[in-house]
Design a protein around this motif. Structure first.
Motif, mmCIF file in Angstrom:
data_model
loop_
_atom_site.group_PDB
_atom_site.id
_atom_site.type_symbol
_atom_site.label_atom_id
_atom_site.label_comp_id
_atom_site.label_asym_id
_atom_site.label_seq_id
_atom_site.Cartn_x
_atom_site.Cartn_y
_atom_site.Cartn_z
ATOM 1 N N MET A 149 -15.705 46.328 4.503
ATOM 2 C CA MET A 149 -15.191 46.671 5.814
ATOM 3 C C MET A 149 -15.572 45.879 7.150
ATOM 4 O O MET A 149 -16.887 45.457 6.972
ATOM 5 C CB MET A 149 -15.357 48.251 6.173
ATOM 6 N N ILE A 150 -14.979 45.157 7.919
ATOM 7 C CA ILE A 150 -15.226 44.255 8.847
ATOM 8 C C ILE A 150 -16.184 45.154 10.020
ATOM 9 O O ILE A 150 -15.738 46.043 10.466
ATOM 10 C CB ILE A 150 -14.169 43.562 9.255
ATOM 11 N N LYS A 151 -17.231 44.661 10.378
ATOM 12 C CA LYS A 151 -18.088 45.379 11.303
ATOM 13 C C LYS A 151 -18.072 44.344 12.713
ATOM 14 O O LYS A 151 -18.913 43.234 12.417
ATOM 15 C CB LYS A 151 -19.411 45.524 11.049
ATOM 16 N N THR A 152 -17.661 44.796 13.760
ATOM 17 C CA THR A 152 -18.002 44.142 15.032
ATOM 18 C C THR A 152 -18.650 45.043 15.937
ATOM 19 O O THR A 152 -19.062 45.839 15.542
ATOM 20 C CB THR A 152 -16.239 43.906 15.647
ATOM 21 N N LYS A 153 -18.534 44.758 17.095
ATOM 22 C CA LYS A 153 -19.319 45.490 18.289
ATOM 23 C C LYS A 153 -18.398 46.668 18.540
ATOM 24 O O LYS A 153 -18.693 47.520 19.795
ATOM 25 C CB LYS A 153 -19.694 44.771 19.263
ATOM 26 N N ASN A 154 -17.189 46.751 17.939
ATOM 27 C CA ASN A 154 -16.457 47.758 18.861
ATOM 28 C C ASN A 154 -15.669 48.774 17.866
ATOM 29 O O ASN A 154 -15.246 48.248 16.651
ATOM 30 C CB ASN A 154 -15.034 47.038 19.422
ATOM 31 N N ALA A 155 -15.878 49.974 17.751
ATOM 32 C CA ALA A 155 -15.764 51.107 16.658
ATOM 33 C C ALA A 155 -14.126 51.067 16.482
ATOM 34 O O ALA A 155 -13.616 51.135 15.287
ATOM 35 C CB ALA A 155 -16.223 52.491 17.083
ATOM 36 N N GLU A 156 -13.363 51.158 17.557
ATOM 37 C CA GLU A 156 -11.960 51.089 17.409
ATOM 38 C C GLU A 156 -11.215 49.863 16.800
ATOM 39 O O GLU A 156 -10.310 49.764 16.038
ATOM 40 C CB GLU A 156 -11.183 51.367 18.804
ATOM 41 N N THR A 157 -11.945 48.694 16.938
ATOM 42 C CA THR A 157 -11.371 47.404 16.616
ATOM 43 C C THR A 157 -11.563 47.628 15.095
ATOM 44 O O THR A 157 -10.741 47.041 14.007
ATOM 45 C CB THR A 157 -12.175 46.560 17.065
ATOM 46 N N ASP A 158 -12.853 48.095 14.549
ATOM 47 C CA ASP A 158 -13.040 48.215 13.181
ATOM 48 C C ASP A 158 -12.297 49.002 12.320
ATOM 49 O O ASP A 158 -11.714 48.841 11.333
ATOM 50 C CB ASP A 158 -14.674 48.661 12.793
ATOM 51 N N TYR A 159 -12.039 50.425 12.963
ATOM 52 C CA TYR A 159 -11.203 51.285 12.574
ATOM 53 C C TYR A 159 -9.634 50.707 12.512
ATOM 54 O O TYR A 159 -9.082 50.916 11.415
ATOM 55 C CB TYR A 159 -11.314 52.644 13.170
ATOM 56 N N LEU A 160 -9.373 50.112 13.487
ATOM 57 C CA LEU A 160 -7.815 49.822 13.211
ATOM 58 C C LEU A 160 -7.632 48.718 12.380
ATOM 59 O O LEU A 160 -6.555 48.774 11.548
ATOM 60 C CB LEU A 160 -7.632 49.145 14.581
ATOM 61 N N LEU A 161 -8.667 47.812 12.082
ATOM 62 C CA LEU A 161 -8.162 46.872 10.799
ATOM 63 C C LEU A 161 -8.541 47.435 9.570
ATOM 64 O O LEU A 161 -7.568 47.051 8.678
ATOM 65 C CB LEU A 161 -9.718 45.943 10.956
ATOM 66 N N SER A 162 -9.292 48.529 9.481
ATOM 67 C CA SER A 162 -9.290 49.177 8.120
ATOM 68 C C SER A 162 -8.082 49.891 7.986
ATOM 69 O O SER A 162 -7.497 50.235 6.872
ATOM 70 C CB SER A 162 -10.591 50.256 8.073
ATOM 71 N N LEU A 163 -7.492 50.769 9.049
ATOM 72 C CA LEU A 163 -6.221 51.263 8.859
ATOM 73 C C LEU A 163 -5.084 50.355 8.552
ATOM 74 O O LEU A 163 -4.386 50.707 7.740
ATOM 75 C CB LEU A 163 -5.919 52.027 10.260
ATOM 76 N N LEU A 164 -5.182 49.123 9.213
ATOM 77 C CA LEU A 164 -3.870 48.086 8.595
ATOM 78 C C LEU A 164 -4.218 48.067 7.175
ATOM 79 O O LEU A 164 -3.167 47.789 6.257
ATOM 80 C CB LEU A 164 -4.215 47.053 9.627
#
Length: 366
Positions: A1-16
């Motif tokens: 799972m990609i980790k950025t500084k933004n939880a919503e960005t990370d979760y959106l990428l996982s959802l995609l």
């Protein structure tokens, strides 16, 4: 799972990734779902990820209602636009006007469900020698032409039907303008239809070229492009990669394609994020699906020399531009003053929000 500084960005990428691969959503610790919805909306991927969220049960009743309102709005729009497209294409077939579906109209078929791929309009390449016939058809069905400069004739019909009929795929006035003619490899769709189908290879090439155009010329593009590219590159199509890579090399965008594919593999295959792919990822989330803004007042003012020059061009476009929008002027250029007045009222009636955008931008420009 990609980790950025933004939880919503990370979760959106996982959802995609879960949506594309048919997997369950991961845990959502620390995610603000109001922010997530806004992010998914700005990137035009909320219909892509909503089925995964619903199946996982992570949304509260109120959150589920809000997300579902977005989906119902999109569904209503999709049904209307699909119906309008069927009507217009039947007219094109009757009139024997050649056309090719572009962008989302092709790419949505690669998604697990076509409804998962949001589209803002219908992009269609057509035989520009039949422009008068096209305009007649669109007018007959209640459409008005909102723009005819650049590379397309754009038609609108309230409440939300938009057709961009492209005369060509890339704009000679922009810095990135490769020579690319999809008609050369296109094949007829079927008997009785004037539609042609772009080759799978050309479809991939255009997807990368279009993404690069937004990245390079329009100052941004969204994560949806990466979803598209992943699905195109990992489909069951037996693509001629020698042809694809040579063409992308001729366009000068081979490295960009490699970087985009690296990012796609990081998002969907959980591979390590390279430095250059990470930079592209940051860029993708720096604006909406089409970049930071489709309108840059500074560049427009610079283009026309001053605020007054920009304003004069908006109110009184040159005769060449007016001829493209109002074909009567080709044979009767002396009517130009009358058409300036007509255009002003026409734009106020149909494109009021863009007029307001220009005025607000000028007011805020120091």
């Amino acid at each position: 799972m990609i980790k950025t500084k933004n939880a919503e960005t990370d979760y959106l990428l996982s959802l995609l990734a879960c949506a594309i691969k048919g997997e369950r959503a991961p845990e959502s610790d620390g995610v603000d779902f109001d922010k997530l919805l806004k992010l998914a909306d700005s990137q035009q991927v909320y219909t892509t990820v909503l089925p995964v969220l619903e199946e996982s049960g992570v949304l509260s009743g109120e959150q589920k209602k809000e997300w579902n309102n977005f989906r119902l709005s999109e569904l209503k729009k999709t049904i209307t636009v699909d119906s309008e497209r069927t009507i217009i294409c039947e007219e094109l077939d009757r009139e024997k006007i050649k056309y090719i579906f572009l962008k989302g109209l092709n790419i949505r078929e690669y998604y697990p469900k076509s409804s998962m791929r949001q589209m803002s309009d219908n992009d269609i390449l057509y035989d520009e020698t039949r422009r008068d016939d096209l305009c007649r058809i669109m007018k007959k069905h209640g459409y008005y032409i909102g723009a005819s400069g650049g590379i397309s004739d754009d038609f609108y019909k309230k409440p939300y039907s938009t057709f961009e009929f492209h005369r060509t795929l890339f704009n000679p006035e922009e810095e990135f303008c490769p020579e690319f003619n999809p008609w050369l490899n296109a094949e007829p769709f079927g008997e009785g239809s004037s539609r042609y189908v772009m080759s799978r290879e050309d479809n991939y090439i255009y997807a990368v070229g279009h993404m690069y155009k937004h990245y390079y010329c329009i100052d941004g593009c969204g994560i949806r492009f990466i979803c598209d590219l992943y699905l195109l590159s990992h489909s069951g199509d037996k693509l001629d990669w020698d042809y694809i890579n040579k063409t992308l090399g001729d366009f000068g965008i081979s490295d960009f394609n490699k970087t985009a594919l690296e990012l796609a593999d990081s998002v969907f295959e959980d591979k390590a994020l390279t430095e250059r792919a990470g930079e592209l990822l940051d860029f993708l989330f720096n604006g909406g699906v089409f970049g930071k803004s489709s309108f840059d007042i500074d560049s427009e003012i610079e283009k026309y020399g001053s605020k007054s020059g920009f304003l004069l061009h908006r109110i009184f476009p040159p005769l060449g531009d007016m001829k493209r929008e109002y074909r009567t002027l080709e044979n009767k250029p002396f009517l130009l003053p009358a058409y300036y007045v007509y255009r002003l009222f026409d734009k106020y009636k149909h494109n009021r929000k863009y007029m307001k955008r220009d005025i607000d931008a000028l007011k805020n420009k120091k």
